[in-house]
Design a protein around this motif. Structure first.
Motif, PDB file in Angstrom:
ATOM      1  N   GLN A   1      -8.689  -9.315 -11.084  1.00 16.98           N
ATOM      2  CA  GLN A   1      -7.501  -9.992 -11.642  1.00 16.98           C
ATOM      3  C   GLN A   1      -6.902 -10.932 -10.600  1.00 16.98           C
ATOM      4  OE1 GLN A   1      -3.535  -7.878 -12.239  1.00 16.98           O
ATOM      5  NE2 GLN A   1      -4.266  -7.971 -14.359  1.00 16.98           N
TER       6      GLN A   1
ATOM      7  N   ALA B   1       0.837  -1.205   0.000  1.00 25.27           N
ATOM      8  CA  ALA B   1       0.000   0.000   0.000  1.00 25.27           C
ATOM      9  C   ALA B   1       0.874   1.258   0.000  1.00 25.27           C
ATOM     10  CB  ALA B   1      -0.971  -0.029   1.174  1.00 25.27           C
TER      11      ALA B   1
ATOM     12  N   LEU C   1      -6.585  -7.794  -2.661  1.00 22.92           N
ATOM     13  CA  LEU C   1      -7.182  -6.491  -2.965  1.00 22.92           C
ATOM     14  C   LEU C   1      -7.266  -6.268  -4.471  1.00 22.92           C
ATOM     15  CD1 LEU C   1      -8.353  -3.868  -1.955  1.00 22.92           C
ATOM     16  CD2 LEU C   1      -6.039  -2.955  -1.701  1.00 22.92           C
ATOM     17  N   VAL C   2      -6.280  -6.739  -5.213  1.00 19.15           N
ATOM     18  CA  VAL C   2      -6.301  -6.615  -6.676  1.00 19.15           C
ATOM     19  C   VAL C   2      -7.497  -7.377  -7.249  1.00 19.15           C
ATOM     20  CG1 VAL C   2      -5.108  -7.311  -8.793  1.00 19.15           C
ATOM     21  CG2 VAL C   2      -3.840  -6.165  -6.969  1.00 19.15           C
ATOM     22  N   GLN C   3      -7.702  -8.614  -6.719  1.00 17.68           N
ATOM     23  CA  GLN C   3      -8.832  -9.406  -7.208  1.00 17.68           C
ATOM     24  C   GLN C   3     -10.155  -8.729  -6.873  1.00 17.68           C
ATOM     25  OE1 GLN C   3      -8.794 -13.520  -6.045  1.00 17.68           O
ATOM     26  NE2 GLN C   3     -10.747 -13.979  -7.025  1.00 17.68           N
ATOM     27  N   ALA C   4     -10.251  -8.173  -5.658  1.00 18.91           N
ATOM     28  CA  ALA C   4     -11.494  -7.506  -5.265  1.00 18.91           C
ATOM     29  C   ALA C   4     -11.732  -6.240  -6.063  1.00 18.91           C
ATOM     30  CB  ALA C   4     -11.439  -7.178  -3.770  1.00 18.91           C
ATOM     31  N   ALA C   5     -10.651  -5.535  -6.402  1.00 18.47           N
ATOM     32  CA  ALA C   5     -10.784  -4.238  -7.068  1.00 18.47           C
ATOM     33  C   ALA C   5     -11.025  -4.362  -8.571  1.00 18.47           C
ATOM     34  CB  ALA C   5      -9.547  -3.400  -6.800  1.00 18.47           C
ATOM     35  N   ILE C   6     -10.250  -5.243  -9.211  1.00 13.78           N
ATOM     36  CA  ILE C   6     -10.346  -5.308 -10.680  1.00 13.78           C
ATOM     37  C   ILE C   6     -10.584  -6.717 -11.212  1.00 13.78           C
ATOM     38  CG2 ILE C   6      -8.900  -3.254 -10.943  1.00 13.78           C
ATOM     39  CD1 ILE C   6      -6.579  -5.061 -11.746  1.00 13.78           C
TER      40      ILE C   6
ATOM     41  N   ALA D   1      -1.041  -2.782  -3.935  1.00 18.49           N
ATOM     42  CA  ALA D   1      -2.181  -3.569  -3.466  1.00 18.49           C
ATOM     43  C   ALA D   1      -1.827  -5.038  -3.593  1.00 18.49           C
ATOM     44  CB  ALA D   1      -3.429  -3.248  -4.287  1.00 18.49           C
TER      45      ALA D   1
END
Length: 558
Positions: A228, A194, A221-226, A217
């Motif tokens: 991926q 972060a 967090l990457v999976q939750a956000a985009i 991230a």
């Protein structure tokens, strides 16, 4: 002891000397036992978990990094003491800071302690890192960061994130230090996620060990956000940053190799010119430092001669006292500590009989109190030290400024303002040691924390507050009783006594040096017998900064 070339020999066999010595040793033992407990960090299980990851703990890393047969001069050990208990506590605020020699170079070390909440930043963690950076900035000390942190402690994010002395200031300081030419080396030896990912990338050299992670991230967090999906290694591992992003400068297989590389890099950094302060070969004092235990008295009602303390700190026990017969409740004079020329301003705890100005009548001046003449003398002395590029050392045991009609008529406010002005505008390094009490405006005049001392240390006997415990408790209880009486409640004598005792206990707890150290009002609680060594550490650090600003005071009350 005018000139103080032959300090008075203390009766080391007296009952009073031994009683004071026992009291000091008891306090010191309590402090040292607590310090050892704090150094256990997150505890045995957390240390074992760190080892299972193939990583050293922060303290193990520091021990391997510093030069053999040298000591780590730790700062801020008591940070967050007795704080965040609802979250299980944060020993040493989850980060370790201090001065050390690495490859012969004096450096500031800032190391996240992953055994404490995965190295997450509590509010005091950010403040501790910023204090270490500010010391490095003021003294131009090369800085090494050993990064192993999960980032901000989210339950307390509102107290970590936004303000000028919060998390973001760390990265601002990285940029400022780089612009000033202060070398910064970062080793990522665990997680760096972060906003914390900016710290290493804003430093001059970046190292990273295998198995560590550097990303804005993490995978979840990457999976939750985009949406991926990716592994931590592919997202921000050492190999990726070495071969693809080009973010890091050195990829190391483990902690041992990383530490070896840091030492090699520091070995090749150029030397800057030193400060213009006078230095000669150091000479030991004529008297042992541990005699301070029996000389000093923490009892406000007892006297001692501060000159005897000075004689056990300065080179050859020589103290060239300035205006020795004037303003005698403040001692001012020139000395050397570790070979460095210094000016000393110290509260004298012996009461003296003097002639009152104007009348010539005899009066007693109480030790530890700053009178008009004392303040005038100290202001003049501080101006002289700035004029002649002499660093200043302040030894606190001060009750405050004198009060009453005679003091007001003599111009105590004017003289106090002059002294405060001189301290505030000093451009030479200032180092403060709180030996006993440091109360009220006397704390300010003696270069308290608000007056930018390069370092501020405290003895276990230090007391740090607006006023002493008895006076404060009496005032607070009187206010509370009047408030209750207005509400129609009347307290019995027993209830008044109980209220007084509980109020006094609370106030005394808050004046304890550990309370101050927990909030970084002092940089370290030191052994009085090692005051000389702490001051030498501070003076040698201050001497790394070659720049001394032009000295100006503005309008002085004369």
């Amino acid at each position: 002891m005018s000139g103080a070339k032959n300090p008075t020999r203390v009766d080391t066999k007296s009952a009073d000397f031994h009683m004071r010595g026992r009291q000091m040793v008891d306090k010191l033992t309590e402090i040292k036992n607590e310090e050892e407990q704090i150094r256990q960090c997150g505890g045995a299980k957390a240390i074992e978990a760190q080892h299972k990851k193939g990583r050293l703990t922060a303290r193990e890393r520091i021990a391997k990094l510093i030069d053999p047969k040298t000591e780590f001069f730790e700062l801020g050990l008591y940070a967050a003491y007795e704080m965040y208990e609802e979250w299980g506590g944060a020993p040493a605020a989850g980060t370790i800071t201090g001065l050390a020699h690495v490859s012969g170079r004096r450096v500031m070390i800032i190391a996240n302690d992953a055994t404490v909440k995965a190295g997450a930043f509590f509010p005091m963690t950010a403040k501790k890192v910023i204090r270490a950076q500010n010391i490095a900035i003021e003294n131009h000390i090369p800085t090494v960061y050993l990064v192993d942190s999960a980032g901000v402690f989210l339950p307390l994010q509102e107290d970590v994130f936004p303000d000028t002395d919060d998390f973001g200031r760390v990265f601002r300081n990285n940029a400022v230090m780089s612009a000033m030419g202060i070398p910064q080396i970062t080793a990522i030896m665990g997680m760096c996620v972060a906003g914390g990912a900016y710290l290493p990338v804003m430093c001059d050299k970046i190292l990273m060990t295998e198995g560590s992670g550097l990303f804005l991230a993490g995978p979840a967090l990457v999976q939750a956000a985009i949406g991926q999906k990716t592994s931590a290694e592919d997202l921000g591992g050492a190999q990726m940053h070495a071969q693809i992003s080009g973010t890091i400068d050195f990829r190391e297989p483990d902690d041992e190799a990383c530490i070896k590389r840091i030492r090699a890099l520091l070995d090749k950094i150029g030397q800057s010119t030193g400060a213009p302060f006078d230095h000669k070969a150091a000479v030991q004092p004529k008297h042992p430092g541990d005699e301070i235990y029996g000389i000093f008295s923490a009892d406000a009602g007892k006297q001692y001669d501060m000159r005897e303390i000075i004689a056990r700190i300065v080179d050859k026990s020589e103290f060239e006292e300035y205006r020795a017969e004037y303003g005698q409740t403040l001692l001012c004079g020139y000395a050397r500590i570790g070979g460095w020329s210094v000016g000393i301003v110290a509260n004298q705890k012996k009461s003296v009989t003097v002639a009152a100005p104007g009348t010539g009548d005899k009066r007693i001046e109480f030790g530890g109190v700053i009178y008009t003449e004392s303040a005038d003398k100290a202001a003049r002395f501080i101006l002289d030290c700035n004029q002649n590029l002499v660093p200043l050392v302040f030894l606190h045991d001060v009750n405050g400024f004198m009060v009453g009609k005679e003091a007001e008529w003599s111009g105590i406010i004017r003289a106090g303002a002059k002294m405060v002005n001189a301290v505030a505008n000093s451009v030479v390094p200032k180092i403060a040691v709180i030996c006993g009490g440091s109360f009220g405006a006397g704390h300010y005049a003696m270069c308290g924390k608000a007056y930018d001392p390069r370092f501020i240390f405290a003895w276990p006997t230090a007391r740090y507050a607006v006023m002493g415990g008895d006076a404060a408790a009496g005032t607070l209880v009187e206010i509370k009783i009047k408030q209750l009486e207005r509400e129609g409640k009347k307290l019995s004598d027993a209830e008044k006594k109980e209220l007084y005792e509980s109020t006094r206990a609370t106030y005394e707890h808050q004046t304890d040096p550990r309370y101050a150290a927990a909030r970084l009002w002092v940089d370290a609680i030191i052994d009085p017998a090692r005051t000389r060594e702490a001051l030498i550490e501070a003076l040698e650090s201050a001497a790394l900064n070659p720049h001394v600003a032009e000295f100006k005071t503005g309008v002085l009350q004369t």
